[in-house]
Design an enzyme around this catalytic site. Structure first.
Site, PDB file in Angstrom:
ATOM      1  N   LYS A   1      42.354  47.811  37.409  1.00 31.05           N
ATOM      2  CA  LYS A   1      42.435  46.439  37.835  1.00 31.05           C
ATOM      3  C   LYS A   1      41.593  46.119  38.954  1.00 31.05           C
ATOM      4  CE  LYS A   1      45.153  45.821  41.684  1.00 31.05           C
ATOM      5  NZ  LYS A   1      46.246  45.550  42.542  1.00 31.05           N
TER       6      LYS A   1
ATOM      7  N   ASP B   1      47.271  41.532  38.801  1.00 31.77           N
ATOM      8  CA  ASP B   1      48.195  41.909  40.143  1.00 31.77           C
ATOM      9  C   ASP B   1      49.534  41.502  40.131  1.00 31.77           C
ATOM     10  OD1 ASP B   1      47.835  39.412  41.018  1.00 31.77           O
ATOM     11  OD2 ASP B   1      46.553  39.603  42.696  1.00 31.77           O
TER      12      ASP B   1
END
Length: 216
Positions: free
Chosen positions: A138, A156
């Site tokens: 991420k 997220d």
């Protein structure tokens, strides 16, 4: 009757037609492209920001990176100096993230060169997460997007919340595995193709849907 995905696309379309939001996001896109052609200080600033926002809020990360750059400690401070700035800024993980940032600073030339010469998007991201402490899939996606590479989805909790709201996926109870991350990224890429917008920019619209803000 529209599917859940079609409902999301319809609502995203409406937001994308909001001139005020679109103007802000277009401005962010230009900033990200400009970052790519910046010097090593620009690259380090964005990299440190992405290290800082892992498992904490974007606003906390912004507050800390502003304090680090304003003080100059990001560019010339010791690990302890960086840690102290993070503590003063109320950051949750000052010691470990200070170590990551200090180490990244020593490798920023290598990082910049590796990213610029790697043409395959997946290889580019994999290199980052394997070679830079503090970056998972991420965070690597986030950094690359902020440097003007828009092939990636930054998945997220805000993005997951939107996808869950529309019944496209359930809220993940555990940290995403790489396999699961890639599955969700494929889904977001499919939506981005239907909306004719890059995945990294679609992320900003999805983020806005949950927060009412456009940060970075």
């Amino acid at each position: 009757m529209m599917s859940m995905e079609e409902n999301l696309i319809q609502d995203l379309n409406a937001i994308m037609m909001n001139s005020e939001v679109k103007e802000i996001i277009d401005s962010r896109r230009k900033e990200f492209i400009k970052n790519r052609f910046g010097d090593e200080r620009v690259w380090l600033t964005e990299l440190a920001y992405c290290i800082l926002v892992a498992n904490t809020s974007a606003k906390s990360g912004l507050k800390c990176i502003e304090a680090l750059t304003k003080s100059g400690k990001l560019f010339n401070g010791s690990t302890k100096d960086i840690e102290e700035i993070l503590k003063i800024s109320g950051y949750r993980y000052p010691r470990k993230r200070a170590e990551y940032i200090f180490e990244a600073r020593g490798k920023i030339k290598e990082i910049k060169e590796a990213i610029e010469k790697t043409l395959d998007p997946n290889e580019r991201r994999d290199w980052l997460r394997r070679n830079v402490k503090g970056l998972g899939i991420k965070e690597s996606s986030h950094f690359l997007r902020n440097m003007g590479y828009f092939d990636y989805a930054i998945i997220d909790r805000h993005i997951l919340k939107v996808l869950s709201k529309y019944g496209i996926t359930k809220i993940e109870q555990r940290k995403l595995t790489i396999k699961r991350y890639l599955e969700l990224e494929k889904l977001i890429k499919e939506i981005s193709m239907k909306l004719n917008v890059e995945p990294g920019i679609l992320d900003l619209y999805l983020w806005y849907m949950d927060t009412g803000e456009v940060l970075k």
